[in-house]
Design a protein around this motif. Sequence first.
Motif, short mmCIF file in Angstrom:
data_model
loop_
_atom_site.label_atom_id
_atom_site.label_comp_id
_atom_site.label_asym_id
_atom_site.label_seq_id
_atom_site.Cartn_x
_atom_site.Cartn_y
_atom_site.Cartn_z
N GLY A 117 24.60 -4.13 12.89
CA GLY A 117 23.31 -3.47 13.02
C GLY A 117 22.67 -3.74 14.37
O GLY A 117 22.06 -2.84 14.98
N LEU A 118 22.78 -4.96 14.86
CA LEU A 118 22.24 -5.31 16.18
C LEU A 118 22.86 -4.44 17.26
O LEU A 118 22.15 -3.87 18.12
CB LEU A 118 22.51 -6.79 16.47
N CYS A 119 24.18 -4.31 17.23
CA CYS A 119 24.86 -3.50 18.24
C CYS A 119 24.45 -2.03 18.15
O CYS A 119 24.23 -1.36 19.18
CB CYS A 119 26.38 -3.62 18.07
N ALA A 120 24.35 -1.51 16.91
CA ALA A 120 23.96 -0.10 16.74
C ALA A 120 22.59 0.17 17.33
O ALA A 120 22.36 1.20 18.00
CB ALA A 120 24.00 0.25 15.26
N SER B 294 36.15 -8.47 11.46
CA SER B 294 36.22 -7.01 11.37
C SER B 294 36.50 -6.39 12.74
O SER B 294 35.77 -6.64 13.71
CB SER B 294 34.90 -6.45 10.82
N GLU B 295 37.53 -5.57 12.80
CA GLU B 295 37.90 -4.94 14.07
C GLU B 295 36.81 -3.98 14.55
O GLU B 295 36.55 -3.89 15.75
CB GLU B 295 39.23 -4.19 13.91
N ASP B 296 36.15 -3.26 13.62
CA ASP B 296 35.13 -2.31 14.05
C ASP B 296 33.93 -3.03 14.66
O ASP B 296 33.30 -2.53 15.60
CB ASP B 296 34.68 -1.42 12.89
N VAL B 297 33.62 -4.23 14.16
CA VAL B 297 32.51 -5.00 14.75
C VAL B 297 32.91 -5.48 16.15
O VAL B 297 32.08 -5.46 17.08
CB VAL B 297 32.14 -6.19 13.85
N LYS B 298 34.15 -5.90 16.31
CA LYS B 298 34.61 -6.31 17.64
C LYS B 298 34.46 -5.17 18.64
O LYS B 298 34.03 -5.38 19.79
CB LYS B 298 36.08 -6.75 17.58
N ILE B 299 34.80 -3.97 18.22
CA ILE B 299 34.67 -2.80 19.10
C ILE B 299 33.22 -2.55 19.46
O ILE B 299 32.87 -2.29 20.62
CB ILE B 299 35.30 -1.56 18.42
N GLU B 300 32.32 -2.66 18.45
CA GLU B 300 30.89 -2.46 18.69
C GLU B 300 30.38 -3.47 19.70
O GLU B 300 29.63 -3.14 20.63
CB GLU B 300 30.11 -2.59 17.38
N GLU C 126 31.56 -2.69 23.22
CA GLU C 126 30.85 -1.55 23.81
C GLU C 126 29.47 -1.96 24.32
O GLU C 126 29.04 -1.53 25.39
CB GLU C 126 30.73 -0.44 22.77
N VAL C 127 28.75 -2.78 23.55
CA VAL C 127 27.42 -3.23 23.97
C VAL C 127 27.52 -4.04 25.26
O VAL C 127 26.76 -3.82 26.22
CB VAL C 127 26.76 -4.06 22.86
N LEU C 128 28.47 -4.99 25.31
CA LEU C 128 28.62 -5.83 26.50
C LEU C 128 28.99 -4.99 27.72
O LEU C 128 28.50 -5.24 28.84
CB LEU C 128 29.66 -6.91 26.26
N ASN C 129 29.83 -4.00 27.53
CA ASN C 129 30.22 -3.16 28.67
C ASN C 129 29.08 -2.26 29.13
O ASN C 129 29.01 -1.90 30.31
CB ASN C 129 31.44 -2.32 28.29
N VAL C 130 28.17 -1.91 28.19
CA VAL C 130 26.98 -1.15 28.60
C VAL C 130 26.19 -1.94 29.62
O VAL C 130 25.80 -1.44 30.69
CB VAL C 130 26.10 -0.81 27.37
N TYR C 131 25.96 -3.21 29.35
CA TYR C 131 25.18 -4.04 30.26
C TYR C 131 25.97 -4.37 31.53
O TYR C 131 25.41 -4.49 32.62
CB TYR C 131 24.73 -5.32 29.56
N LYS C 132 27.27 -4.51 31.40
CA LYS C 132 28.09 -4.77 32.58
C LYS C 132 28.01 -3.61 33.55
O LYS C 132 27.86 -3.79 34.77
CB LYS C 132 29.54 -5.01 32.14
N ASN C 133 28.05 -2.40 33.01
CA ASN C 133 27.96 -1.19 33.86
C ASN C 133 26.56 -1.03 34.44
O ASN C 133 26.40 -0.55 35.57
CB ASN C 133 28.33 0.04 33.05
N MET C 134 25.55 -1.40 33.66
CA MET C 134 24.17 -1.30 34.16
C MET C 134 23.95 -2.24 35.35
O MET C 134 23.29 -1.89 36.32
CB MET C 134 23.17 -1.65 33.04
N MET C 135 24.52 -3.46 35.28
CA MET C 135 24.31 -4.47 36.33
C MET C 135 25.25 -4.29 37.51
O MET C 135 24.90 -4.62 38.65
CB MET C 135 24.53 -5.88 35.74
N GLY C 136 26.44 -3.82 37.27
CA GLY C 136 27.46 -3.82 38.30
C GLY C 136 28.30 -5.08 38.17
O GLY C 136 27.82 -6.13 37.71
N ARG C 137 29.56 -4.98 38.59
CA ARG C 137 30.51 -6.06 38.36
C ARG C 137 30.05 -7.39 38.97
O ARG C 137 30.10 -8.44 38.32
CB ARG C 137 31.87 -5.67 38.95
#
Length: 876
Positions: free
Chosen positions: A802-805, A833-839, A842-853
């Motif tokens: 739920g947090l990730c969503a 749960s594999e679906d939670v790992k995916i969620e 995705e959240v971490l990569n959202v912030y990684k892209n927002m900040m830049g590598r």
Amino acid sequence: MEFKAHMFREMILYEWRQANVQEEDLKRILPTLVQSFLKDMAYKNSDETLLDAEVRDDDSPNVWTLRKRGEEKVYMFSYVFGHELFQILMPLAQAKLRRFDDETWKEREAIVFALGTVSKGCIRSFQPRHLAMLVVLLVPLLDDLCPLIRSKSCWTLSQYGAYLLKGSQHRSYQHFERVLDGVLRKLLDVNIRVQNAACVAFTTLAKDAGEDLVLYLEVMLEHIIRAFGTAQRENIEIVYNAIRTMPNLVGGEMITKLEILIPQLVAKWEQHSDSDKDLYLMLECFTSISVALDVGSVPFAQAVFKRCIQIMEKQNLAKVGISAVTEYEKETILYSIAFLYDLAEWFGSGIEYLLEESNLRLMLLGYCMDKDPDVKERAFALMGVLARVHPVYIQPLLHEFLDIASKQTGVDVIRENVNVAANACRTIGELAVKFYQEFSSLIVTNVVLSLSIILHQGEVWDNKALIEVISITLARLAWNFPELVAPQMEHYFEPWCKSFSMIDDDSKKETFRGLCAMVTMNPLGVGSSLFFICQVIANWHHGYLDTLMYPLIAKLNQLSISDKDIFPLLRCFASISQPLGVRFAPFALPVFQRCMDIIGIQELAKVGLAPAGAQYDKGFIIHSLEFIYELVGGLKSGIESLVSQSYLRDMLIQCCKDESPDVRERAFALMGALARVFPVYLQPRLREFIEIASHQLIIENITSETLYVAANACWAIGHLAVKVGQEMSPFVVKFVSSLCWILGHNEGFNMALVDSSAITIGRLAWIRPDLVAPLMEHFIEPWCMNLSMLIDSNKKEDAIRGLCAAVKLNPSGVSESLYFICTAIGSFHEIKSEDVKIEVSEVLNVYKNMMGRSSWKQWLSRLDPLVKERLAIYEV
């Protein structure tokens, strides 16, 4: 072997590295090292053993010598450099062992010693030709002039017996036969040390032979018989040990071959005087053979039995100073009683013809009162087996035996000697089965009281055998005297049930029978302790549950609906219904219906409409709701058949609105359980359930008395959210507003409410992230901090889902709280749960892209190292 090789390698290499010597260097200098080791292993002229080979044994494990050091080195090197070492030793052996001059005997003995020492470490280097060569080299040394070479050759040859038999080739068996024949001949050697070594080697070879022993049995027995006549006095014990070993090594029809030993044993037995300590050893031989031979040895058993009785009579006279010929020896009594015990075990009821003309009964009574605990221990053991196989022999002195045995069960007495108490306790149990009509109520009551105290102190005693015997004896007493034992059951029932797992399956049946007798007599005394025994029984033989449960159900139905004796029964049922799960299903319906009737009557009594005599008491509702809650947890979806046609749903609404916080607390717990396993049942009145639950979370309604009510209501809401999904939408904002306030002010609430709030917000965010995301900035940090403190579980994964969503819908709105989000995610040891790992990824990569590598990498460095490590699995 692999472990030893690795360990020795590390030890050897570490030692030599200190001298800057590497493994390859060691291999190169190995021939020189072997010569050095053999030099250490050789006897020195200063060794006292050379002066008298029969007086001192320098190979004793308790004597550390240079010889021992050499042996240890050879042993270790054989595991590390087995092939190389064997290739060095064999040529040396061939060169040295073909010589027979007196000057080189020490070198020859050392090489024989070394060949035996490497037998296990060099096993992979052995080939048939090597084994044949060893036999050819070593067997002639059994007749060497030097006793030390003969004795060491016996030992070394015995180390290779298993390898000689490993193959199926006829030639291998020929080599084994040659070795065995040589060792057996040495049983008759003139030197006691050689005799000793030959006996030990013979035992080793016999064990290695296993099933093949039958091929050589007659030859072995002939040599043992001959050894009787020639073995020196100091060595006869080894011959007896060899005889004792034989029955354990021989099986099937070949066991009857041992009868050839009986005349020799009896003859030897008659040669010994009553004070000869060799009688002890012979009694052990008789015991071993008598157990193996069954009825074939009856004549010899009678002769030995009579001799034992005579010896015991003489010892009794010597003890009181009447005999001037015999000195009292406690060991003689102990060995005699032990033999009679084994004889009784072997003969069973057939012991009668031996006992009928003896005065053992009276002597046994005296031994049970002996001041020496060892004598008492053996005496009670013998009395116990006689009570089992031939109880009528005990009967004339039954009351005297019982009185003495019961006195051994006192706590103070047991502290002095646990084994005496255990044997006395076992005897009481056996006699209770055979002569229950003659037991006095005082004996039974006192014994039960003493044993119950010991059971309660089980951890203090830390004696599994004692606890097992006590449990079985209590069961026997309970079966035969339930009216005396049942009233005391509350004092020991729980530890007694726990001890059930220690008992063997045959005794469990007997124990269970006694338990059922007590439960039938006093079902209210069981209480919640029944949980323990039901768990064990269900795992052992769940068919026996019928015998136990139906008396309890009958008692429940016999009690008036307003009788408070119902409370302990319902607690009993509640304690076992969930652990037993579907195994409780056959007994669920009558108890469930009774609970429904109780709640219905109490609801009527509350408004003054109950039948005459029924008064409102919330305790009846509370205990009924607790049972149904546990039942739902145990049956899970299987609860459908019980509740579908009931009015539980309507009654639950009433209980959720009850004035008593205690009733509401149990009602919302049951609502949550139903929401989890059978949510469709709540559907017709779903909105009412949700509204009543939301009312419990209004801040003004949460007091110190209603904290658990609110926690259970919150829990139920979370389960409903997962199951009914969109139907929860109209209430999401209202719930989140209340729950986020609880998270922000958690100092005033218990952990159950705070944890439930954190999980339930996550579940609400999972089903309606669009409604939760706009509110997150007000509670994201305390929410994440509380999630990070929860242990890994499915419910925590629901919350993270739920947090990730919600974060994905509004990442910039909570970017300032990224540290707390990462802390919550990193608190997981592992997300299943594999679906939670995916969620999460995705959240971490959202912030990684927002900040830049570059900025992202720098930001990660600020995190706790453990959190950073756990986030690394998401490849961010």
